[in-house]
Design a protein around this motif. Structure first.
Motif, PDB file in Angstrom:
ATOM      1  N   GLN A  84      -8.861  -2.576  -3.190  1.00 50.13           N
ATOM      2  CA  GLN A  84      -8.638  -2.359  -4.627  1.00 50.13           C
ATOM      3  C   GLN A  84      -7.529  -3.269  -5.134  1.00 50.13           C
ATOM      4  O   GLN A  84      -7.643  -3.877  -6.212  1.00 50.13           O
ATOM      5  CB  GLN A  84      -8.280  -0.901  -4.896  1.00 50.13           C
ATOM      6  N   GLY A  85      -6.445  -3.371  -4.372  1.00 50.04           N
ATOM      7  CA  GLY A  85      -5.341  -4.251  -4.768  1.00 50.04           C
ATOM      8  C   GLY A  85      -5.771  -5.702  -4.842  1.00 50.04           C
ATOM      9  O   GLY A  85      -5.384  -6.424  -5.774  1.00 50.04           O
ATOM     10  N   TRP A  86      -6.589  -6.139  -3.878  1.00 49.59           N
ATOM     11  CA  TRP A  86      -7.074  -7.519  -3.883  1.00 49.59           C
ATOM     12  C   TRP A  86      -7.955  -7.792  -5.098  1.00 49.59           C
ATOM     13  O   TRP A  86      -7.850  -8.847  -5.723  1.00 49.59           O
ATOM     14  CB  TRP A  86      -7.839  -7.798  -2.589  1.00 49.59           C
ATOM     15  N   ARG A  87      -8.823  -6.833  -5.436  1.00 48.65           N
ATOM     16  CA  ARG A  87      -9.684  -7.024  -6.610  1.00 48.65           C
ATOM     17  C   ARG A  87      -8.861  -7.074  -7.894  1.00 48.65           C
ATOM     18  O   ARG A  87      -9.143  -7.890  -8.782  1.00 48.65           O
ATOM     19  CB  ARG A  87     -10.715  -5.887  -6.681  1.00 48.65           C
ATOM     20  N   GLU A  88      -7.847  -6.238  -7.980  1.00 47.51           N
ATOM     21  CA  GLU A  88      -6.971  -6.273  -9.150  1.00 47.51           C
ATOM     22  C   GLU A  88      -6.224  -7.598  -9.219  1.00 47.51           C
ATOM     23  O   GLU A  88      -6.037  -8.175 -10.296  1.00 47.51           O
ATOM     24  CB  GLU A  88      -5.967  -5.107  -9.097  1.00 47.51           C
ATOM     25  N   VAL A  90       0.831  -1.207   0.000  1.00 45.04           N
ATOM     26  CA  VAL A  90       0.000   0.000   0.000  1.00 45.04           C
ATOM     27  C   VAL A  90       0.861   1.251   0.000  1.00 45.04           C
ATOM     28  O   VAL A  90       0.647   2.181  -0.800  1.00 45.04           O
ATOM     29  CB  VAL A  90      -0.940   0.011   1.225  1.00 45.04           C
ATOM     30  N   PHE A  91       1.853   1.301   0.881  1.00 44.48           N
ATOM     31  CA  PHE A  91       2.678   2.506   0.979  1.00 44.48           C
ATOM     32  C   PHE A  91       3.597   2.670  -0.231  1.00 44.48           C
ATOM     33  O   PHE A  91       3.964   3.790  -0.587  1.00 44.48           O
ATOM     34  CB  PHE A  91       3.477   2.488   2.278  1.00 44.48           C
ATOM     35  N   ARG A  97       0.955  -3.139  -4.518  1.00 48.95           N
ATOM     36  CA  ARG A  97       0.014  -3.987  -3.783  1.00 48.95           C
ATOM     37  C   ARG A  97      -0.088  -5.380  -4.391  1.00 48.95           C
ATOM     38  O   ARG A  97      -0.148  -6.386  -3.664  1.00 48.95           O
ATOM     39  CB  ARG A  97      -1.366  -3.319  -3.760  1.00 48.95           C
ATOM     40  N   ILE A  98      -0.096  -5.459  -5.703  1.00 51.77           N
ATOM     41  CA  ILE A  98      -0.158  -6.782  -6.332  1.00 51.77           C
ATOM     42  C   ILE A  98       1.105  -7.575  -6.041  1.00 51.77           C
ATOM     43  O   ILE A  98       1.055  -8.787  -5.792  1.00 51.77           O
ATOM     44  CB  ILE A  98      -0.416  -6.634  -7.843  1.00 51.77           C
ATOM     45  N   SER A  99       2.250  -6.907  -6.045  1.00 54.77           N
ATOM     46  CA  SER A  99       3.496  -7.583  -5.680  1.00 54.77           C
ATOM     47  C   SER A  99       3.430  -8.108  -4.252  1.00 54.77           C
ATOM     48  O   SER A  99       3.910  -9.202  -3.950  1.00 54.77           O
ATOM     49  CB  SER A  99       4.674  -6.624  -5.841  1.00 54.77           C
ATOM     50  N   GLY A 157       9.848  -6.822   4.852  1.00 51.65           N
ATOM     51  CA  GLY A 157       8.484  -6.836   4.355  1.00 51.65           C
ATOM     52  C   GLY A 157       8.106  -5.541   3.665  1.00 51.65           C
ATOM     53  O   GLY A 157       7.340  -5.532   2.696  1.00 51.65           O
ATOM     54  N   GLY A 158       8.645  -4.422   4.155  1.00 45.50           N
ATOM     55  CA  GLY A 158       8.385  -3.147   3.508  1.00 45.50           C
ATOM     56  C   GLY A 158       9.148  -2.973   2.217  1.00 45.50           C
ATOM     57  O   GLY A 158       8.682  -2.290   1.295  1.00 45.50           O
ATOM     58  N   PHE A 159      10.318  -3.592   2.124  1.00 46.81           N
ATOM     59  CA  PHE A 159      11.186  -3.417   0.973  1.00 46.81           C
ATOM     60  C   PHE A 159      10.713  -4.213  -0.242  1.00 46.81           C
ATOM     61  O   PHE A 159      10.780  -3.731  -1.379  1.00 46.81           O
ATOM     62  CB  PHE A 159      12.607  -3.856   1.336  1.00 46.81           C
ATOM     63  N   MET A 160      10.214  -5.423  -0.017  1.00 48.49           N
ATOM     64  CA  MET A 160       9.952  -6.353  -1.119  1.00 48.49           C
ATOM     65  C   MET A 160       8.979  -5.836  -2.177  1.00 48.49           C
ATOM     66  O   MET A 160       9.255  -5.966  -3.382  1.00 48.49           O
ATOM     67  CB  MET A 160       9.477  -7.699  -0.547  1.00 48.49           C
ATOM     68  N   PRO A 161       7.828  -5.232  -1.813  1.00 50.14           N
ATOM     69  CA  PRO A 161       6.921  -4.757  -2.875  1.00 50.14           C
ATOM     70  C   PRO A 161       7.533  -3.663  -3.737  1.00 50.14           C
ATOM     71  O   PRO A 161       7.239  -3.564  -4.930  1.00 50.14           O
ATOM     72  CB  PRO A 161       5.709  -4.230  -2.087  1.00 50.14           C
TER      73      PRO A 161
END
Length: 414
Positions: A212-216, A72-73, A345-347, A123-127
């Motif tokens: 929104q990310g989950w729906r995508e 998200v961030f 978010r998808i990542s 966890g913050g870095f990976m997306p």
């Protein structure tokens, strides 16, 4: 085909070279850290195998908890900003741990807390990693960029532990952890000056943006099916391999050195796989990615059928090639086909789905093997993986998927 300079043309982009250097350095530090922290905890009062397991579990749980927030961030604030903050946190946690170890004042609970902070940073870095790369190179060179980044991980997994073992023996664990902290500092320096990749988020708040990310994510059958495939692979095949493999090596292959050779061979195979991918971008990259995941079954099958060490090492080499092809092509497909505004978010959903069952698989492998037998459990994992590859490739949106590049508002390579 010989590795010509045209296959390394992606390195002509200065920002990508800098990014690759930062990532390789930090991965090398992480490879050293696991060994150093393990020996440090083993030598502490009240330490031992259970304490080591607790520290590792705390780090993994923190990664999984923070992943979605990181996604998200990343989309809201920008990939570079979130990655910088994550690396500063990782640098700080390891610098504090190094100081405590070097002064001899560290306690188990402090190691656990610092492991949690390290996991939060990871966890913050990976997306952001998936979101940042398309802003560093032209679209047609994404596969080459991902191949080089994928090669950095096995290289670090080979060199890092070996170097850590030497440094722990020559100095102490605190020195190695300090080197890991410096590696995150190098990554921070590499990220400063990178172009910001910021998406236009909806402004719906945290839950709305996650929704929104989950729906995508779920609207793309090819994406959630392949994510589920990797998640179940980690649970049924790879977790038992990592838990039972060392025990098998100790019993009949030659001990720790034999197991180290198996893991090193897998790493070398991954590097070779990355080299083979340079300059190539298959039209149906997703199908090739899924097919290559069958390679992971090879070393597990070799263990299950009680083949000698030479065969296990060779099978691990093939698994490494498959791993490089699978991860590189999958990352490239996501970066090309997913809109920039939801890429972080998808990542995050992709990573969470791929790794969430891993800790459970690690915890269950020993007890379940005691009931059904080591050979049967490993054999089931092999059968699962081979069958799953066939089933996933039968899904039309996976088998027929071709990249459809989008025109995103993003920073071009320089």
């Amino acid at each position: 085909m010989r590795l010509g300079t045209h296959r390394l043309r992606v390195l002509r982009h200065a920002r990508f070279r800098r990014f690759l250097l930062g990532q390789t350095t930090s991965l090398l530090g992480s490879g050293m850290n696991t060994i150093a922290t393990t020996f440090a905890v083993l030598r502490l009062p009240g330490g031992g195998v259970d304490a080591v397991g607790g520290v590792m579990a705390a780090r993994i749980v923190a990664v999984l908890v923070v992943l979605l927030l990181g996604g998200v961030f990343t989309d809201r604030l920008g990939a570079r900003t979130v990655m910088l903050a994550a690396d500063v946190l990782r640098f700080g946690s390891q610098a504090v741990l190094a100081l405590l170890l070097l002064t001899g004042s560290v306690r188990i609970w402090e190691v656990v807390v610092l492991a949690v902070l390290l996991g939060v940073g990871e966890g913050g870095f990976m997306p952001g990693l998936s979101a940042q790369v398309p802003g560093l190179v032209p679209l047609e060179e994404l596969a080459d960029a991902n191949a080089l980044l994928a090669m950095a991980r096995p290289l670090a997994s080979i060199v890092g532990p070996a170097l850590a073992g030497v440094l722990v023996a020559a100095f102490d664990a605190g020195t190695v952890v300090a080197v890991d902290a410096v590696s995150y500092g190098v990554s921070v320096v590499a990220l400063v000056g990178m172009p910001e990749v910021r998406a236009q988020t909806s402004g719906r708040g945290l839950s709305g943006e996650l929704g929104q990310g989950w729906r995508e994510f779920t609207s793309r059958t090819w994406l959630w099916v392949t994510t589920l495939h990797i998640g179940l692979f980690n649970f049924f095949l790879w977790a038992p391999f990592l838990v039972l493999g060392p025990a098998i090596a100790e019993r009949r292959l030659g001990g720790a050195s034999a197991w180290g050779l198996v893991l090193a061979s897998e790493g070398v195979g991954a590097i070779v796989g990355g080299v083979l991918l340079l300059g190539r971008s298959p039209r149906r990259g997703l199908a090739w990615s899924v097919a290559a995941s069958a390679g992971w079954a090879a070393p597990v099958a070799a263990l299950a059928t009680r083949l000698p060490l030479t065969w296990v090492v060779g099978a691990a080499f093939l698994a490494g090639i498959g791993a490089a092809v699978c991860t590189t092509l999958a990352a490239t497909v996501i970066q090309r086909d997913v809109p920039a505004e939801v890429r972080g978010r998808i990542s995050a959903f992709d990573s969470l789905g791929a790794f969430a069952l891993g800790p459970l698989g690690l915890a269950l492998a020993g007890p379940v093997s005691g009931v059904v037998g080591v050979g049967r459990l490993l054999g089931f994992g092999v059968l699962w993986q081979v069958t799953a590859v066939g089933v996933v490739l039968a899904v039309p949106s996976v088998r027929r998927h071709e990249a459809t590049p989008r025109v995103d508002a993003r920073v071009g390579a320089h």
